[in-house]
Design an enzyme around this catalytic site. Structure first.
Site, PDB file in Angstrom:
ATOM      1  N   CYS A  61       7.189 -18.436  15.642  1.00 21.52           N
ATOM      2  CA  CYS A  61       5.950 -18.206  16.379  1.00 21.52           C
ATOM      3  C   CYS A  61       5.951 -19.141  17.582  1.00 21.52           C
ATOM      4  O   CYS A  61       6.681 -20.128  17.589  1.00 21.52           O
ATOM      5  CB  CYS A  61       4.724 -18.533  15.530  1.00 21.52           C
ATOM      6  N   TYR A 109       0.854  -1.182   0.000  1.00 26.54           N
ATOM      7  CA  TYR A 109       0.000   0.000   0.000  1.00 26.54           C
ATOM      8  C   TYR A 109       0.896   1.240   0.000  1.00 26.54           C
ATOM      9  O   TYR A 109       2.022   1.205   0.487  1.00 26.54           O
ATOM     10  CB  TYR A 109      -0.862   0.011   1.264  1.00 26.54           C
TER      11      TYR A 109
HETATM   12  C1  LIG Z   1      -2.649  -6.226   5.986  1.00 22.31           C
HETATM   13  C2  LIG Z   1      -1.501  -5.541   5.463  1.00 22.31           C
HETATM   14  C3  LIG Z   1      -1.208  -4.225   5.856  1.00 22.31           C
HETATM   15  C4  LIG Z   1      -2.087  -3.464   6.808  1.00 22.31           C
HETATM   16  O1  LIG Z   1      -3.332  -3.237   6.243  1.00 22.31           O
HETATM   17  P1  LIG Z   1      -4.469  -2.392   7.020  1.00 22.31           P
HETATM   18  O2  LIG Z   1      -5.693  -2.598   6.207  1.00 22.31           O
HETATM   19  O3  LIG Z   1      -3.998  -0.994   7.072  1.00 22.31           O
HETATM   20  O4  LIG Z   1      -4.566  -2.998   8.383  1.00 22.31           O
HETATM   21  C5  LIG Z   1      -0.114  -3.614   5.309  1.00 22.31           C
HETATM   22  N1  LIG Z   1       0.678  -4.250   4.424  1.00 22.31           N
HETATM   23  C6  LIG Z   1       0.415  -5.507   4.014  1.00 22.31           C
HETATM   24  C7  LIG Z   1       1.309  -6.133   3.030  1.00 22.31           C
HETATM   25  C8  LIG Z   1      -0.670  -6.193   4.530  1.00 22.31           C
HETATM   26  O5  LIG Z   1      -0.908  -7.445   4.145  1.00 22.31           O
HETATM   27  S1  SF4 Z   2       1.838 -19.558  12.407  1.00 25.04           S
HETATM   28 FE1  SF4 Z   2       0.019 -18.530  13.226  1.00 25.04          FE
HETATM   29  S2  SF4 Z   2       0.844 -16.918  14.515  1.00 25.04           S
HETATM   30 FE2  SF4 Z   2       2.501 -17.587  13.187  1.00 25.04          FE
HETATM   31  S3  SF4 Z   2       2.442 -16.195  11.425  1.00 25.04           S
HETATM   32 FE3  SF4 Z   2       1.259 -18.011  10.910  1.00 25.04          FE
HETATM   33  S4  SF4 Z   2      -0.860 -17.488  11.433  1.00 25.04           S
HETATM   34 FE4  SF4 Z   2       0.479 -16.018  12.490  1.00 25.04          FE
END
Ligand SMILES: *Cc1c(COP(=O)(O)O)cnc(C)c1O
Ligand code: SF4
Length: 384
Positions: free
Chosen positions: A142, A130
């Site tokens: 994680c 974005y």
């Molecule tokens: C989800 C995401 C964001 C944040 O998106 P918002 O809609 O502002 O929460 C930013 N960059 C990437 C690549 C994403 O996947």
């Molecule tokens: S394993 Fe679960 S906590 Fe870790 S990045 Fe993937 S979705 Fe998120």
């Protein structure tokens, strides 16, 4: 009083007991160890033998475990394991963390990197999709590995290369792009880092003059709540405002212990939002989602997104039709507090970003006459 059939709720299982000593394997664990997140990490369940100590493995779980070696490996914190129902192989806690044979089936429309994050990465681990914001994959680790993970190509591995170099390059990139005002520190899970390492990242990003909004994406308050310590909160407070998005999928994940962690973050001044992945057989029924969203509000977490499950390879058995997500929103809006209604989004395959998908309330729009329906299906007109 409007009622609809979905209001006749089937009772959801009570939150599981958080008394870990009821499990034979944890009987001699002292509370100081249980409450120590390093102990939780060190004692994660990672092998078939360890898992079969706490539950009788179903055949498709055994198959799944065999195949997952060297791929997205299993790792389950004792805290999370303690929430599993050993007698029910469809337990939502268990389904999210124990690999199944179905994970290793391949379908032609699935992708390794469904949202084309790698393509939009000017620096390994930094996604710039974005115009005004970036996502920084601070670590590939994680506490617990979710079987439905959209970043399963990365998590649990070591593919991003030298951390120090990546951080330097990330900082340089953001500094050079004055339009970037928002940085989401994610992963993996950034709360897997030690406080000092996390502080270095936050401090260096906070110091960039164009950055006005900083957020963390984490599942740790849910999968290993003991990570939220007074020291961590004190550190984060220094860099306020920091917003935190919590990944949470089922009401059973909200326990007295995870609530305490969420409370500490809220009391520390961090606004909390939630991200939930729509998962077949886990949270795809409106009454389960409603309960989750309402419980989140009580814990001062504002529901933010419900994600349609991405087309990541190996997650087909978790995916629902899109209509299931639309139906959930339809049955939230109007039927519960507006604050409990998140946006349902599909992260567009191929990297188009998050697109909101929802029920259509507009019936027609013609010559200043705007016809729409309300949550009960009653029709109203608005004259422009
Ligand atoms: C989800 C995401 C964001 C944040 O998106 P918002 O809609 O502002 O929460 C930013 N960059 C990437 C690549 C994403 O996947
Ligand atoms: S394993 Fe679960 S906590 Fe870790 S990045 Fe993937 S979705 Fe998120």
């Amino acid at each position: 009083m409007p009622t609809t059939s979905h209001e006749q709720e089937i009772k959801i299982k009570e939150a599981p007991s958080t008394d870990y000593q009821r499990f034979e394997v944890y009987k001699d664990v002292v509370e100081a160890d249980w409450e120590d997140w390093h102990w939780q990490i060190k004692n994660r369940i990672q092998t078939k033998e360890q898992l079969s100590n706490i539950l009788a493995l179903a055949r498709d779980e055994e198959e799944g475990l065999k195949h997952s070696e060297g791929r997205l490996a299993m790792a389950i914190t004792p805290y999370w394991a303690n929430l599993m129902d050993a007698a029910d192989k469809n337990c939502p806690i268990r389904r999210q963390s124990v690999p199944l044979a179905a994970e290793f089936k391949k379908y032609p429309h699935e992708m390794i990197d469904p949202c084309a994050e790698d393509r939009d990465s000017p620096v390994p681990g930094l996604v710039h999709r974005y115009p005004d914001r970036v996502l920084f994959i601070a670590t590939e680790q994680c506490a617990m590995y979710c079987r439905h993970c959209t970043r399963r190509r990365l998590v649990g591995g070591k593919n991003l290369g030298s951390y120090a170099k990546r951080l330097d390059a990330t900082i340089e990139y953001i500094k050079a792009n004055k339009k970037i005002r928002d940085c989401l520190i994610s992963g993996g899970d950034p709360l897997m880092l030690e406080d000092s390492q996390l502080e270095e990242i936050i401090k260096r990003i906070r110091d960039i003059s164009s950055i006005e909004f900083l957020r963390l994406g984490t599942r740790v308050p849910i999968t290993m709540p003991m990570r939220i310590t007074e020291q961590l909160v004190t550190m984060l407070k220094k860099y306020k405002p920091i917003w935190i998005s919590i990944h949470v999928n089922h009401p059973l994940e909200i326990t007295p212990r995870s609530r305490k962690a969420l409370d500490m973050l809220s009391d520390g001044g961090m606004p909390l939002g939630s991200q939930t992945v729509l998962l077949k057989g886990i949270n795809d029924r409106p009454f389960i989602m409603k309960k989750l969203m309402q419980q989140l509000l009580i814990s001062r977490v504002r529901p933010y997104y419900i994600y349609h499950c991405d087309l990541a390879r190996g997650t087909a058995h978790f995916r629902t039709p899109v209509a299931a997500g639309v139906n959930i929103i339809e049955k939230l809006r109007g039927f519960t507090s507006g604050y409990a209604v998140p946006s349902y989004v599909i992260d567009a395959p191929g990297g188009g970003g998050k697109v909101p998908i929802g029920p259509n309330y507009v019936i027609s729009q013609n010559k200043g006459r705007f016809l729409f329906r309300n949550f009960q299906g009653k029709i109203y007109k608005y004259i422009e």
